[in-house]
Design a protein around this motif. Sequence first.
Motif, mmCIF file in Angstrom:
data_model
loop_
_atom_site.group_PDB
_atom_site.id
_atom_site.type_symbol
_atom_site.label_atom_id
_atom_site.label_comp_id
_atom_site.label_asym_id
_atom_site.label_seq_id
_atom_site.Cartn_x
_atom_site.Cartn_y
_atom_site.Cartn_z
ATOM 1 N N MET A 1 0.848 -1.198 0.000
ATOM 2 C CA MET A 1 0.000 0.000 0.000
ATOM 3 C C MET A 1 0.886 1.252 0.000
ATOM 4 N N SER A 2 0.635 2.140 -0.929
ATOM 5 C CA SER A 2 1.454 3.340 -1.035
ATOM 6 C C SER A 2 1.161 4.327 0.093
ATOM 7 N N VAL A 3 2.177 5.093 0.458
ATOM 8 C CA VAL A 3 2.036 6.106 1.501
ATOM 9 C C VAL A 3 1.760 7.441 0.859
ATOM 10 N N LYS A 4 0.676 8.054 1.262
ATOM 11 C CA LYS A 4 0.321 9.355 0.707
ATOM 12 C C LYS A 4 1.257 10.421 1.238
ATOM 13 N N GLU A 5 1.500 11.404 0.436
ATOM 14 C CA GLU A 5 2.405 12.480 0.840
ATOM 15 C C GLU A 5 1.702 13.419 1.816
ATOM 16 N N PHE A 6 2.368 13.708 2.914
ATOM 17 C CA PHE A 6 1.831 14.673 3.887
ATOM 18 C C PHE A 6 2.995 15.260 4.665
ATOM 19 N N SER A 7 2.760 16.381 5.337
ATOM 20 C CA SER A 7 3.846 17.100 6.019
ATOM 21 C C SER A 7 3.790 16.970 7.536
ATOM 22 N N LEU A 8 2.747 16.354 8.066
ATOM 23 C CA LEU A 8 2.602 16.234 9.514
ATOM 24 C C LEU A 8 3.652 15.292 10.089
ATOM 25 N N ARG A 9 4.287 15.701 11.223
ATOM 26 C CA ARG A 9 5.286 14.874 11.900
ATOM 27 C C ARG A 9 5.092 14.978 13.411
ATOM 28 N N VAL A 10 5.330 13.871 14.104
ATOM 29 C CA VAL A 10 5.243 13.884 15.562
ATOM 30 C C VAL A 10 6.444 14.671 16.109
ATOM 31 N N PRO A 11 6.225 15.501 17.153
ATOM 32 C CA PRO A 11 7.359 16.239 17.738
ATOM 33 C C PRO A 11 8.443 15.287 18.214
ATOM 34 N N ALA A 12 9.684 15.733 18.170
ATOM 35 C CA ALA A 12 10.830 14.878 18.498
ATOM 36 C C ALA A 12 10.708 14.264 19.886
ATOM 37 N N SER A 13 10.218 15.052 20.847
ATOM 38 C CA SER A 13 10.167 14.559 22.220
ATOM 39 C C SER A 13 9.087 13.507 22.431
ATOM 40 N N CYS A 14 8.181 13.343 21.438
ATOM 41 C CA CYS A 14 7.087 12.378 21.572
ATOM 42 C C CYS A 14 7.315 11.104 20.762
ATOM 43 N N ARG A 15 8.438 11.014 20.079
ATOM 44 C CA ARG A 15 8.684 9.857 19.227
ATOM 45 C C ARG A 15 8.953 8.608 20.049
ATOM 46 N N PRO A 16 8.295 7.503 19.746
ATOM 47 C CA PRO A 16 8.505 6.270 20.515
ATOM 48 C C PRO A 16 9.937 5.791 20.425
ATOM 49 N N GLY A 17 10.488 5.438 21.578
ATOM 50 C CA GLY A 17 11.839 4.916 21.616
ATOM 51 C C GLY A 17 12.914 5.968 21.568
ATOM 52 N N ASP A 18 12.543 7.239 21.505
ATOM 53 C CA ASP A 18 13.546 8.303 21.457
ATOM 54 C C ASP A 18 14.246 8.389 22.804
ATOM 55 N N GLU A 19 15.558 8.297 22.790
ATOM 56 C CA GLU A 19 16.323 8.316 24.030
ATOM 57 C C GLU A 19 16.448 9.718 24.608
ATOM 58 N N HIS A 20 16.036 10.714 23.846
ATOM 59 C CA HIS A 20 16.193 12.097 24.300
ATOM 60 C C HIS A 20 14.826 12.771 24.420
ATOM 61 N N LYS A 21 13.884 12.067 25.017
ATOM 62 C CA LYS A 21 12.534 12.610 25.136
ATOM 63 C C LYS A 21 12.504 13.870 25.990
ATOM 64 N N THR A 22 13.337 13.922 26.984
ATOM 65 C CA THR A 22 13.395 15.098 27.841
ATOM 66 C C THR A 22 14.846 15.541 27.937
ATOM 67 N N GLN A 23 15.031 16.708 28.499
ATOM 68 C CA GLN A 23 16.385 17.222 28.660
ATOM 69 C C GLN A 23 16.888 16.976 30.083
ATOM 70 N N ARG A 24 16.261 16.050 30.784
ATOM 71 C CA ARG A 24 16.678 15.758 32.148
ATOM 72 C C ARG A 24 18.073 15.141 32.120
ATOM 73 N N ALA A 25 18.893 15.511 33.100
ATOM 74 C CA ALA A 25 20.244 14.970 33.178
ATOM 75 C C ALA A 25 20.242 13.529 33.662
ATOM 76 N N PHE A 26 19.215 13.166 34.459
ATOM 77 C CA PHE A 26 19.165 11.832 35.047
ATOM 78 C C PHE A 26 17.796 11.197 34.821
ATOM 79 N N SER A 27 17.757 9.877 34.968
ATOM 80 C CA SER A 27 16.498 9.159 34.811
ATOM 81 C C SER A 27 15.581 9.417 35.998
ATOM 82 N N GLU A 28 14.319 9.113 35.819
ATOM 83 C CA GLU A 28 13.338 9.265 36.908
ATOM 84 C C GLU A 28 13.749 8.442 38.125
#
Length: 236
Positions: A1-28
Amino acid sequence: MSVKEFSLRVPASCRPGDEHKTQRAFSESVEEYVEGIFRLQKEVDRVSTGEIAVYMCVSAGSATSMVKKLAELGLVEHAPYQGIRLTEFGEKVAKQLTRAHRIIERFLVDNLELPWNDVHELACKLEHYISEDIIDRINEKLGFPTTCPHGNLVDADAPDPSTRLQDARAGKLRVFRISDERVEFLQHLEELGLKPGVEFEAIGSSQIDSLIHLNIGGKPATVGKQVSRHVWVVPA
């Protein structure tokens, strides 16, 4: 199935698996341990891994592993048989977290009208994900409160005039702050009528069983060690 062209993107901090979701120096998890050790230091000065395990409700092995990690991060000093203590850097982190926690609690109670006895756990979660500049703006909007809803000072370095109920002289007293913020404990205090700002009279105590007899709003009450240790008072 082809992917339609669109410009919407999820913000960087909300991307699943992103190791840099926050700018916190330490983990919770790291931050929770640092804040927990900060609280324990006010009770026992140099803290043991066993006390950390009990406070954090984890195994002794888990506490030991985390203490080693905290030492590697420069957050604690740990010498064998001499206990654990936060470094100057560790205390700075703990005080920032404590300030954020208490401002969030005040916001939840004063602005969202949540029960004063049931905001501690929610604040424990939110404090790790709200940046310091947002905390500053919330604090300004609140009018720079000096305490959380439980009476604990927002500024951890501010002078604390209170003493534990168990160490106070008999006579007229006022509840200044409460150091045990578990919902069940706060509910118990509310049933007794012991909330920050409430005035009451300490009649006397029983030396054998450490019970303290009070008069709260004209009603007699007797409290034990848990209440007398974690309710802090000033003369009324």
